[in-house]
Write a protein that holds these residues in place. Structure first.
Motif, PDB file in Angstrom:
ATOM      1  N   HIS A  15      18.749  22.238  -6.384  1.00  0.00           N
ATOM      2  CA  HIS A  15      18.172  21.022  -6.955  1.00  0.00           C
ATOM      3  C   HIS A  15      17.310  21.401  -8.158  1.00  0.00           C
ATOM      4  O   HIS A  15      16.501  22.322  -8.089  1.00  0.00           O
ATOM      5  N   LEU A  16      17.507  20.701  -9.281  1.00  0.00           N
ATOM      6  CA  LEU A  16      16.719  20.947 -10.482  1.00  0.00           C
ATOM      7  C   LEU A  16      15.497  20.036 -10.481  1.00  0.00           C
ATOM      8  O   LEU A  16      15.616  18.832 -10.272  1.00  0.00           O
ATOM      9  N   ARG A  17      14.332  20.621 -10.728  1.00  0.00           N
ATOM     10  CA  ARG A  17      13.110  19.814 -10.764  1.00  0.00           C
ATOM     11  C   ARG A  17      12.351  20.090 -12.046  1.00  0.00           C
ATOM     12  O   ARG A  17      12.009  21.235 -12.343  1.00  0.00           O
ATOM     13  N   PHE A  18      12.093  19.044 -12.795  1.00  0.00           N
ATOM     14  CA  PHE A  18      11.377  19.134 -14.064  1.00  0.00           C
ATOM     15  C   PHE A  18       9.896  19.328 -13.783  1.00  0.00           C
ATOM     16  O   PHE A  18       9.274  18.534 -13.087  1.00  0.00           O
ATOM     17  N   GLU A  19       9.321  20.412 -14.340  1.00  0.00           N
ATOM     18  CA  GLU A  19       7.937  20.766 -14.036  1.00  0.00           C
ATOM     19  C   GLU A  19       6.975  20.483 -15.185  1.00  0.00           C
ATOM     20  O   GLU A  19       5.772  20.475 -14.986  1.00  0.00           O
ATOM     21  N   SER A  20       7.476  20.276 -16.389  1.00  0.00           N
ATOM     22  CA  SER A  20       6.591  19.982 -17.524  1.00  0.00           C
ATOM     23  C   SER A  20       6.056  18.563 -17.421  1.00  0.00           C
ATOM     24  O   SER A  20       6.583  17.724 -16.680  1.00  0.00           O
ATOM     25  N   ARG A  21       5.029  18.294 -18.196  1.00  0.00           N
ATOM     26  CA  ARG A  21       4.480  16.945 -18.225  1.00  0.00           C
ATOM     27  C   ARG A  21       5.508  16.004 -18.853  1.00  0.00           C
ATOM     28  O   ARG A  21       6.046  16.282 -19.931  1.00  0.00           O
TER      29      ARG A  21
END
Length: 412
Positions: free
Chosen positions: A127-133
């Motif tokens: 699963h890809l999870r976006f971590e940037s704001r």
């Protein structure tokens, strides 16, 4: 949008790696030049050079994913595993971090934006999870009908279907257009959009853009000695060479592969270019795996300079195994990828210039790791003759000179 830097951590063969890319808006300072890194002649080209399995395609795929930012997981692009698999690995961080340079086409007041994506593995799934704001600048990435965050990608398998076989409705149901633009990097069977599907319509709907497309295709085909005027035969475009009109489907694999991805690229550029701008002013990222696919050596020597100068505002990130493609570029344009015994890829920008060296010279550098470019059987024969000649065998010496001079066959 351009990509300035990419960091990979525990992604396939990359334990930890960083790549800095050149792009049309990169600032080349006096200090940079003083350090032996002047602006390259082609400031929009990045070549990834390495052996099979060293991770060149992985870099193209992760660059594509990073440009989707918070929409990366919803794009459904990651067709196979990204996480590095090691028996000793426990709870490691698996991530990619890209620094993107924005410009006016991205309709944002921001100049730079980060895209950090973590890949979480559970069993066989990732699963890809976006971590940037999640900045407002990303809002447009969820839609296709705009010219922001423009990126197009082409895998090593490039197939062009006849226009009548293309079902855009089926495509649009499975993935939105922005994801389709890079789908070829993740799915071998994904076909390109043929010229016959869209170019005839453009002639009546937007004559100005149509003329620009014709001029661009004609310019891009110059190394192959072809002319393109937009003339059609029965149901296909024809390409003129030495006074003969040749339909697209009758061209060689090399020409069809090249025209196929170039035609698809121009389709996306045409419909993604800001209003009021010329097509050559359109900005974005173009990813091409094996750019020299099926191309004759003469064309390999010119393909990058031709494409990069015809579309100067696009940032090209390409892969190749061709010493002729590599030799047409400067050290600032080239990243080398080397796989260690621990199955880890080491990435470095090329430090020794190869621009202008001949193919044999390049093949015998560390870039390709060859000790000789001769066939193995011939090398063995020459070594044996050399040994005899050094021992005083005059007949062996004469044979050695003859073999080196003419490449004559062994008839024994």
């Amino acid at each position: 949008m351009y990509i300035e830097k990419l960091e990979l951590e525990n992604i396939r063969t990359f334990k930890k790696a960083t790549l800095d890319f050149v792009h049309p808006d990169r600032i080349w300072s006096r200090k940079t030049a003083a350090n032996g890194d002047p602006q390259p002649r082609l400031p929009n080209v990045n070549l990834l050079l390495g052996d099979n399995g060293s991770g060149k395609t992985t870099i193209l795929q992760t660059v594509a994913l990073s440009t989707f930012g918070p929409a990366a997981n919803d794009s459904h692009l990651a067709a196979r595993t990204l996480v590095r698999r090691e028996r000793t690995q426990k709870k490691a961080t698996n991530r990619l971090l890209a620094q993107l340079k924005l410009h006016e086409q991205d309709r944002s007041s921001r100049v730079e934006i980060d895209s950090e994506i973590h890949i979480h593995r559970r069993g066989e799934l990732e699963h890809l999870r976006f971590e940037s704001r999640e900045d407002k600048a990303w809002d447009s990435v969820y839609e296709s009908e705009n010219d922001t965050f423009f990126v197009v990608g082409y895998g090593a398998t490039r197939r062009v279907e006849p226009g009548e076989n293309l079902d855009m409705g089926a495509r649009n149901k499975s993935r939105f257009l922005r994801a389709q633009r890079v789908q070829g990097l993740f799915q071998d069977s994904f076909s390109l959009i043929p010229l016959t599907f869209w170019l005839p319509k453009l002639k009546s709907s937007n004559p100005g853009r149509y003329k620009q497309i014709i001029r661009l295709i004609d310019k891009l085909l110059k190394p192959g000695k072809f002319e393109f005027t937009g003339e059609m035969g029965h149901s296909d475009y024809v390409f003129r060479r030495n006074g003969i009109n040749i339909p697209f489907q009758s061209l060689s694999d090399g020409y069809r592969a090249f025209i196929g991805w170039v035609g698809d690229l121009l389709y996306h550029v045409c419909y993604g270019c800001p209003k009021g701008k010329k097509l050559v002013e359109s900005s974005g990222v173009v990813l091409v795996d094996e750019i020299d696919l099926h191309l004759h050596p003469k064309w390999q020597m010119e393909v990058m300079s031709t494409v990069a100068t015809a579309l100067p505002r696009l940032q090209f990130i390409i892969t190749s195994h061709s010493p002729l493609v590599a030799g047409s570029l400067e050290s600032m344009n080239v990243h080398t990828l080397k796989l260690t015994q621990a199955n880890t890829t080491k990435v470095e920008r090329l430090t020794n210039g190869i621009h202008g060296l001949d193919a044999d010279q390049i093949l015998l550098t560390d870039l390709f790791g060859l000790k000789t470019t001769r066939a193995r059987a011939k090398t063995t024969k020459l070594k044996a003759l050399t040994k005899r000649a050094r021992a005083g065998d005059n007949d062996a010496a004469r044979q050695l000179v003859a073999q080196l001079a003419s490449g004559m066959e062994d008839l024994e």
